[in-house]
Design a protein around this motif. Structure first.
Motif, PDB file in Angstrom:
ATOM      1  N   SER A 104       0.866  -1.182   0.000  1.00 35.93           N
ATOM      2  CA  SER A 104       0.000   0.000   0.000  1.00 35.93           C
ATOM      3  C   SER A 104       0.899   1.226   0.000  1.00 35.93           C
ATOM      4  O   SER A 104       1.796   1.339   0.853  1.00 35.93           O
ATOM      5  CB  SER A 104      -0.902   0.008   1.239  1.00 35.93           C
ATOM      6  N   ARG A 105       0.685   2.121  -0.937  1.00 36.49           N
ATOM      7  CA  ARG A 105       1.541   3.304  -1.028  1.00 36.49           C
ATOM      8  C   ARG A 105       0.726   4.533  -1.407  1.00 36.49           C
ATOM      9  O   ARG A 105      -0.407   4.434  -1.889  1.00 36.49           O
ATOM     10  CB  ARG A 105       2.652   3.082  -2.043  1.00 36.49           C
ATOM     11  N   ILE A 106       1.324   5.696  -1.194  1.00 33.48           N
ATOM     12  CA  ILE A 106       0.702   6.968  -1.546  1.00 33.48           C
ATOM     13  C   ILE A 106       1.015   7.290  -3.011  1.00 33.48           C
ATOM     14  O   ILE A 106       2.178   7.306  -3.419  1.00 33.48           O
ATOM     15  CB  ILE A 106       1.217   8.107  -0.642  1.00 33.48           C
ATOM     16  N   GLU A 107      -0.046   7.533  -3.796  1.00 31.13           N
ATOM     17  CA  GLU A 107       0.117   7.921  -5.193  1.00 31.13           C
ATOM     18  C   GLU A 107      -0.649   9.210  -5.442  1.00 31.13           C
ATOM     19  O   GLU A 107      -1.465   9.628  -4.616  1.00 31.13           O
ATOM     20  CB  GLU A 107      -0.405   6.812  -6.113  1.00 31.13           C
ATOM     21  N   LYS A 108      -0.391   9.861  -6.558  1.00 30.57           N
ATOM     22  CA  LYS A 108      -1.148  11.065  -6.874  1.00 30.57           C
ATOM     23  C   LYS A 108      -2.575  10.681  -7.245  1.00 30.57           C
ATOM     24  O   LYS A 108      -2.816   9.616  -7.835  1.00 30.57           O
ATOM     25  CB  LYS A 108      -0.484  11.872  -7.990  1.00 30.57           C
ATOM     26  N   CYS A 109      -3.504  11.526  -6.880  1.00 30.12           N
ATOM     27  CA  CYS A 109      -4.922  11.256  -7.100  1.00 30.12           C
ATOM     28  C   CYS A 109      -5.197  11.051  -8.595  1.00 30.12           C
ATOM     29  O   CYS A 109      -4.778  11.854  -9.429  1.00 30.12           O
ATOM     30  CB  CYS A 109      -5.754  12.411  -6.554  1.00 30.12           C
ATOM     31  N   CYS A 113      -7.756  14.121 -10.006  1.00 34.02           N
ATOM     32  CA  CYS A 113      -7.230  15.477 -10.252  1.00 34.02           C
ATOM     33  C   CYS A 113      -5.781  15.470 -10.722  1.00 34.02           C
ATOM     34  O   CYS A 113      -5.185  16.527 -10.922  1.00 34.02           O
ATOM     35  CB  CYS A 113      -7.354  16.328  -9.002  1.00 34.02           C
ATOM     36  N   ASP A 114      -5.195  14.252 -10.879  1.00 36.07           N
ATOM     37  CA  ASP A 114      -3.809  14.104 -11.335  1.00 36.07           C
ATOM     38  C   ASP A 114      -2.829  14.797 -10.389  1.00 36.07           C
ATOM     39  O   ASP A 114      -1.791  15.310 -10.799  1.00 36.07           O
ATOM     40  CB  ASP A 114      -3.640  14.648 -12.748  1.00 36.07           C
ATOM     41  N   GLY A 115      -3.188  14.823  -9.103  1.00 38.23           N
ATOM     42  CA  GLY A 115      -2.285  15.370  -8.095  1.00 38.23           C
ATOM     43  C   GLY A 115      -2.414  16.857  -7.846  1.00 38.23           C
ATOM     44  O   GLY A 115      -1.735  17.403  -6.971  1.00 38.23           O
ATOM     45  N   GLY A 159      -8.706  17.553  -1.782  1.00 40.14           N
ATOM     46  CA  GLY A 159      -7.764  18.649  -2.022  1.00 40.14           C
ATOM     47  C   GLY A 159      -6.313  18.319  -1.731  1.00 40.14           C
ATOM     48  O   GLY A 159      -5.437  19.157  -1.942  1.00 40.14           O
ATOM     49  N   THR A 160      -6.037  17.100  -1.248  1.00 39.16           N
ATOM     50  CA  THR A 160      -4.647  16.757  -0.920  1.00 39.16           C
ATOM     51  C   THR A 160      -3.825  16.411  -2.160  1.00 39.16           C
ATOM     52  O   THR A 160      -2.594  16.507  -2.148  1.00 39.16           O
ATOM     53  CB  THR A 160      -4.594  15.555   0.040  1.00 39.16           C
ATOM     54  N   GLY A 161      -4.492  15.986  -3.218  1.00 45.89           N
ATOM     55  CA  GLY A 161      -3.776  15.569  -4.422  1.00 45.89           C
ATOM     56  C   GLY A 161      -3.193  14.171  -4.297  1.00 45.89           C
ATOM     57  O   GLY A 161      -2.461  13.725  -5.181  1.00 45.89           O
ATOM     58  N   LYS A 162      -3.521  13.455  -3.190  1.00 43.06           N
ATOM     59  CA  LYS A 162      -2.943  12.128  -2.955  1.00 43.06           C
ATOM     60  C   LYS A 162      -4.050  11.110  -2.667  1.00 43.06           C
ATOM     61  O   LYS A 162      -5.132  11.473  -2.199  1.00 43.06           O
ATOM     62  CB  LYS A 162      -1.989  12.161  -1.754  1.00 43.06           C
ATOM     63  N   GLU A 163      -3.724   9.860  -2.903  1.00 41.43           N
ATOM     64  CA  GLU A 163      -4.614   8.773  -2.515  1.00 41.43           C
ATOM     65  C   GLU A 163      -3.778   7.529  -2.227  1.00 41.43           C
ATOM     66  O   GLU A 163      -2.671   7.373  -2.753  1.00 41.43           O
ATOM     67  CB  GLU A 163      -5.639   8.469  -3.606  1.00 41.43           C
TER      68      GLU A 163
END
Length: 385
Positions: free
Chosen positions: A147-152, A155-157, A214-218
């Motif tokens: 499990s890792r943090i990627e750009k949303c 919204c493409d980050g 609004g974080t740009g991450k998922e």
């Protein structure tokens, strides 16, 4: 007591320019700073004196008044308006000083705008992977889940809702930092900190993305295929470059580190690149010698046990160990013999062994009647003859 001349305090002439005054102040401020002179009242007083002198001489307007009227220019009772040595922003100066003290950083600062808004690398990840003994010996391919943090992906980050963009942060007006003023025993000081509203970027989204708020991450769960090289052992670490958490603002992703744990084997034990095992051998075969089947990591092999083999005897099978992880060649396999003594004998087997004992010069019945102390007496008699 009359105040010392500000130029004398800093050790500069009246014709000194701004650069010379700043350099002299930095040198003296470091020399008398309370952090470097704990519980030193004299150094504390000098530090305050140096600050006061620089506060005046670094300001062109105050310097002009001081050159014309001296200390009286800032005396409330002198008739020159007073006001004292007012507020001066020492943020940049003390940033340099603290950088000299500790090898970098800033004095309560928020860093440069480029550092706050530029690319930021993602953090690394670590996982543990259990593998079998044979997999460690010969290598294998494994599928792992992380499990890792990627750009949303919506919204493409960017963090902004589709069709919207970003605007200047209303808190810091786009500067990315907030300036604060603090009163200390040495006067008033200004410092800066990262704007909590925009995180130092100077911008905020007009409408946040509904997917990532609004974080740009998922956070995403991914499956990765990993090659395990032959020869790894418990504690080996396999790095997967760029498979960690994704970076921000175009920064590179972090790395993934896979920590290997090898499960124990029911027959084999590992010693470096060598393999050990214990093989039971019958009493008759140990005495007379013969062929036995020895298990190895590559299958069973034949081995000729020599006549008279004892329990604890170790023999070696060359190149039957584990491949060298960082070079060529393989270890060996060492086989420890354990002679098995039968626990239950038939009457026929007992008679055969008694006959064998007689042939060897043993008298079992006589020995049993003598008992322990009789045998000990005979033993000592034999040694003194």
């Amino acid at each position: 007591m009359s105040k010392r001349d500000y130029y004398e305090i800093l050790g500069v002439s009246k014709s000194a320019d701004e650069k010379e005054i700043k350099s002299a102040f930095r040198k003296l401020a470091k020399q008398y700073h309370p952090d470097l002179n704990p519980d030193n009242k004299e150094a504390e007083a000098k530090f305050k004196e140096v600050n006061e002198a620089y506060e005046v001489l670094s300001d062109p307007d105050k310097k002009s008044k001081y050159d014309q009227f001296g200390h009286a220019a800032f005396d409330q009772n002198s008739g020159f308006g007073g006001g004292g040595a007012g507020f001066t922003d020492f943020g940049d100066i003390f940033g340099d000083i603290f950088g000299d003290f500790f090898g970098g950083g800033s004095f309560g600062g928020a860093g440069t705008r480029a550092q706050r808004t530029g690319p930021k690398a993602g953090s690394d990840l670590k996982i543990k992977l259990d593998i079998d003994f044979e997999e460690a010996a010969f290598g294998t391919k494994k599928e792992i889940k992380i499990s890792r943090i990627e750009k949303c992906h919506v919204c493409d980050g960017s963090g902004a809702k589709e069709g919207t963009g970003k605007k200047t942060c209303p808190t810091c007006n786009g500067s990315g930092s907030i300036k604060t003023v603090q009163r200390t025993p040495f006067g008033q000081f200004a410092s800066t900190k990262v704007c909590s509203t925009c995180g130092g970027s100077g911008e905020v989204v007009e409408e946040p993305c509904t997917e990532c708020s609004g974080t740009g991450k998922e956070k995403k769960t991914r499956k990765l295929s990993i090659n395990i090289p032959a020869g790894v052992d418990t504690g080996s670490v396999i790095p997967l470059r760029g498979e960690g958490n994704h970076g921000e603002r175009g920064g590179p992703a972090g790395d993934l580190y896979v920590y290997i744990n090898v499960r124990p084997h029911e027959l084999f034990e590992r010693d470096g690149n060598d393999v050990w095992c214990e093989i039971p051998v019958s009493f008759a075969k140990a005495a007379m010698g013969g062929s036995i089947q020895v298990p190895t990591l590559e299958g069973k092999v034949k081995y000729e046990v020599p006549e008279g083999t004892q329990t604890g005897t170790v023999f070696r099978l060359k190149n039957k160990g584990i491949k060298n992880l960082r070079g060529s060649g393989k270890g060996d396999q060492y086989v420890r013999v354990k002679v098995e003594i039968p626990k239950k004998l038939t009457e026929k087997q007992k008679a055969a062994l008694q006959e064998f004992a007689k042939e060897m010069g043993e008298n079992q019945e006589k020995d049993e009647k003598k008992g322990f102390f009789g045998k000990m007496k005979d033993a000592f008699k034999d040694t003194t003859d």
